[in-house]
Design a protein around this motif. Structure first.
Motif, PDB file in Angstrom:
ATOM      1  N   ARG A   1      42.005 -20.058  19.513  1.00 55.73           N
ATOM      2  CA  ARG A   1      40.669 -20.639  19.541  1.00 55.73           C
ATOM      3  C   ARG A   1      40.325 -21.288  18.212  1.00 55.73           C
ATOM      4  NH1 ARG A   1      42.152 -16.630  22.379  1.00 55.73           N
ATOM      5  NH2 ARG A   1      41.987 -16.964  24.460  1.00 55.73           N
ATOM      6  N   VAL A   2      39.915 -20.543  17.204  1.00 53.82           N
ATOM      7  CA  VAL A   2      39.592 -21.141  15.914  1.00 53.82           C
ATOM      8  C   VAL A   2      40.242 -20.351  14.822  1.00 53.82           C
ATOM      9  CG1 VAL A   2      37.788 -21.695  14.289  1.00 53.82           C
ATOM     10  CG2 VAL A   2      37.428 -22.042  16.653  1.00 53.82           C
TER      11      VAL A   2
ATOM     12  N   GLY B   1      43.591 -28.231  16.882  1.00 56.91           N
ATOM     13  CA  GLY B   1      43.769 -27.055  16.042  1.00 56.91           C
ATOM     14  C   GLY B   1      44.543 -27.411  14.786  1.00 56.91           C
TER      15      GLY B   1
ATOM     16  N   VAL C   1      42.254 -24.389  19.591  1.00 57.70           N
ATOM     17  CA  VAL C   1      40.904 -24.253  20.094  1.00 57.70           C
ATOM     18  C   VAL C   1      40.924 -24.245  21.606  1.00 57.70           C
ATOM     19  CG1 VAL C   1      38.620 -25.204  20.033  1.00 57.70           C
ATOM     20  CG2 VAL C   1      40.139 -25.499  18.106  1.00 57.70           C
TER      21      VAL C   1
ATOM     22  N   LEU D   1      37.965 -18.114  19.997  1.00 58.04           N
ATOM     23  CA  LEU D   1      38.718 -18.511  18.813  1.00 58.04           C
ATOM     24  C   LEU D   1      39.713 -17.413  18.460  1.00 58.04           C
ATOM     25  CD1 LEU D   1      35.689 -19.794  16.736  1.00 58.04           C
ATOM     26  CD2 LEU D   1      37.201 -21.103  18.198  1.00 58.04           C
TER      27      LEU D   1
ATOM     28  N   CYS E   1      43.121 -16.419  16.059  1.00 60.93           N
ATOM     29  CA  CYS E   1      43.995 -16.768  14.950  1.00 60.93           C
ATOM     30  C   CYS E   1      45.147 -15.791  14.873  1.00 60.93           C
ATOM     31  CB  CYS E   1      43.241 -16.695  13.632  1.00 60.93           C
ATOM     32  SG  CYS E   1      41.801 -17.705  13.594  1.00 60.93           S
TER      33      CYS E   1
ATOM     34  N   TRP F   1      29.982 -15.956  17.702  1.00 59.73           N
ATOM     35  CA  TRP F   1      31.047 -16.609  18.465  1.00 59.73           C
ATOM     36  C   TRP F   1      32.090 -15.560  18.846  1.00 59.73           C
ATOM     37  CZ3 TRP F   1      32.804 -22.020  16.366  1.00 59.73           C
ATOM     38  CH2 TRP F   1      31.726 -22.920  16.445  1.00 59.73           C
TER      39      TRP F   1
ATOM     40  N   LEU G   1      34.234 -28.367  15.325  1.00 63.37           N
ATOM     41  CA  LEU G   1      33.846 -27.249  16.182  1.00 63.37           C
ATOM     42  C   LEU G   1      32.328 -27.172  16.305  1.00 63.37           C
ATOM     43  CD1 LEU G   1      36.367 -24.541  14.979  1.00 63.37           C
ATOM     44  CD2 LEU G   1      36.259 -25.554  17.252  1.00 63.37           C
TER      45      LEU G   1
ATOM     46  N   LYS H   1      35.371 -14.685  18.569  1.00 67.29           N
ATOM     47  CA  LYS H   1      36.508 -15.090  17.739  1.00 67.29           C
ATOM     48  C   LYS H   1      37.328 -13.849  17.431  1.00 67.29           C
ATOM     49  CE  LYS H   1      33.775 -14.627  13.518  1.00 67.29           C
ATOM     50  NZ  LYS H   1      33.444 -15.196  12.201  1.00 67.29           N
TER      51      LYS H   1
ATOM     52  N   TYR I   1      37.608 -18.545   8.753  1.00 66.91           N
ATOM     53  CA  TYR I   1      37.186 -17.687   9.853  1.00 66.91           C
ATOM     54  C   TYR I   1      35.861 -16.993   9.551  1.00 66.91           C
ATOM     55  CZ  TYR I   1      37.617 -13.960  13.368  1.00 66.91           C
ATOM     56  OH  TYR I   1      37.411 -13.085  14.409  1.00 66.91           O
TER      57      TYR I   1
END
Length: 456
Positions: free
Chosen positions: A43-44, A159, A63, A226, A228, A185, A120, A187, A178
């Motif tokens: 996602r992010v 991304g 993303v 998001l 990672c 959100w 974003l 994430k 982040y």
């Protein structure tokens, strides 16, 4: 290995955008030269805040799909995004002397992160990023529903895939990004070892489904908008095959391909710490010192054998443990069929490891070298402390391990020159040859005053 490379080739081609952004062979199943190191984001971007600019992990970001959100929520998120960003936070830390100034390579990376941050925010304002609507269907029922009604997803945001040398700040920058994202959100930031353990656990849960990986991909997409992944590294054939298909499903769920960006810095910030010997004791005569330090740490608590839970019903036997400190001989931890899952279970229960007898690594103990690399990686990720006795300094532990490219530069033997013991134990291994730089860097930092004080 051929099967890994084949799977990776399919995986790498899938990652390429239409304009072929993943042009260099360093991006996926490759460590600096030919190894697979990288972090992914579903996602992010996510980040680990460190007091030094260095970090030794490859990271990438993706993303996921875009959906509408409510007007009031969009205005709240927009206001929050406008307050800051990774570039603003980076400059604040430099002004506060938390980070060193003058690294143009990190600054260039920050501009890319700011670009992603801004895009974003714009996507969220336009209703293209689903912030709040969590799927009420379970992964399996959503998978079944998708059999009848095709789902179309699209993300307009590219991304970011970060790669570069050890200690250049990849994870630190990812974590910095982040932490600037709105807290409401969905994430998630996760290390690759944990990610793969979760994938295998979910696959076990969905046995009997026609395509369990599709269900798992749906659950990953539902859990966080998001995602990672830090230190994406594949050395296992089965994992390579799983990841090839898993990310194919994730892409079809709306995950975008990544723009590749290299942090071309030559500075290893871990080695700029106030390097001290710390609790890394060299020589066999230092064994009593290690035991003394262990006794000091546990105080009046009794050290006794313990058992820790790993995953899926497995357990790990700890020879001696007390007050968050575990004591192992090297062979008990690295010369047995143990892996990341065992080490993760260990450091969920203990913050300090006393390790007796770390050897010099070469061809004769290559398997143990791989486990030691995984052990140090897991310790570093979990911010654990290491006390150990070793034959030599961290810099010399892997002196007999070289990459294929390095081996080609070693002068060939002449007819009059016999093959010595040192040469016979030379380990030519690309995976270890790359990983050794990361491990030396981490061991150096883990024995610095800053690390020991920060994680005391």
């Amino acid at each position: 290995m051929g099967r890994i490379v084949g799977s990776v080739r399919h995986f790498r081609s899938a990652l390429r955008g239409q304009n072929g952004v993943l042009r260099r062979p360093k991006c996926l199943i490759e460590n600096n030269h030919n190894n697979f190191h990288g972090g992914f984001v579903d996602r992010v971007i996510s980040t680990n805040v460190e007091k030094i600019n260095g970090s030794v992990r490859q990271n990438a970001f993706m993303v996921s799909r875009a959906v509408s959100t409510e007007t009031a929520a969009k205005e709240t998120v927009s206001a929050e995004l406008n307050k800051a960003g990774p570039l603003v936070e980076y400059e604040r830390r430099i002004a506060a002397s938390e980070l060193a100034d003058g690294d143009t390579c990190q600054l260039g990376t920050l501009r890319e992160l700011q670009r992603l941050y801004d895009q974003l925010g714009e996507s969220a304002d336009a209703g293209k990023l689903n912030l709040y609507s969590y799927s009420e269907k379970t992964g399996r029922s959503r998978w079944l529903w998708a059999r009848f009604i095709p789902q179309s997803s699209y993300s307009s945001v590219k991304g970011l895939y970060l790669y570069g040398g050890v200690g250049t700040g990849k994870t630190m920058l990812m974590d910095l990004f982040y932490d600037q994202l709105p807290c409401n959100w969905r994430k998630k930031r996760i290390h690759f070892h944990d990610f793969m353990l979760n994938v295998h656990s979910h696959l076990q849960k969905h046995k009997g489904v026609a395509d369990p990986l599709e269900v798992v991909a749906g659950e990953i997409s539902d859990e966080a908008i998001l995602l990672c992944l830090d230190e994406f590294m594949v050395t296992d054939v089965a994992d390579a095959l799983i990841l090839n298909r898993l990310f194919g499903h994730l892409f079809s769920n709306g995950l975008e391909r990544c723009v590749a960006y290299e942090i071309a810095s030559s500075v290893d910030y871990r080695k700029l710490t106030s390097a001290q010997q710390g609790f890394y004791f060299i020589g066999k005569d230092s064994l009593e010192l290690l035991k003394q330090k262990f006794r000091e740490l546990i105080g009046e608590h009794e050290a006794r054998p313990r058992e820790v839970e790993v995953v899926m019903g497995r357990t790990l036997q700890v020879p001696l443990g007390a007050k968050g400190c575990a004591y192992f001989e090297f062979d008990e931890l690295c010369n047995r069929p143990l892996g990341a899952a065992d080490y993760l279970g260990l450091f969920k229960n203990f913050h300090t490891l006393a390790l007796e007898g770390v050897p010099i690594f070469g061809l004769h103990n290559r398997a143990a070298a791989y486990r030691f690399v995984t052990l140090v990686d897991v310790m570093y990720e979990n911010k654990a402390r290491l006390m150990c006795t070793a034959e030599v300094s961290p810099l010399q532990l892997f002196s007999k391990v070289v990459t294929i490219a390095d081996a080609q530069h070693i002068a060939p033997r002449t007819a009059s020159r016999s093959k010595g013991a040192d040469e016979s134990d030379l380990c030519v291994d690309n995976e270890l040859g790359f990983a050794k730089d990361r491990i030396i860097s981490r061991l150096t930092e883990m024995n610095s005053r800053e690390y020991l004080e920060h994680h005391a």
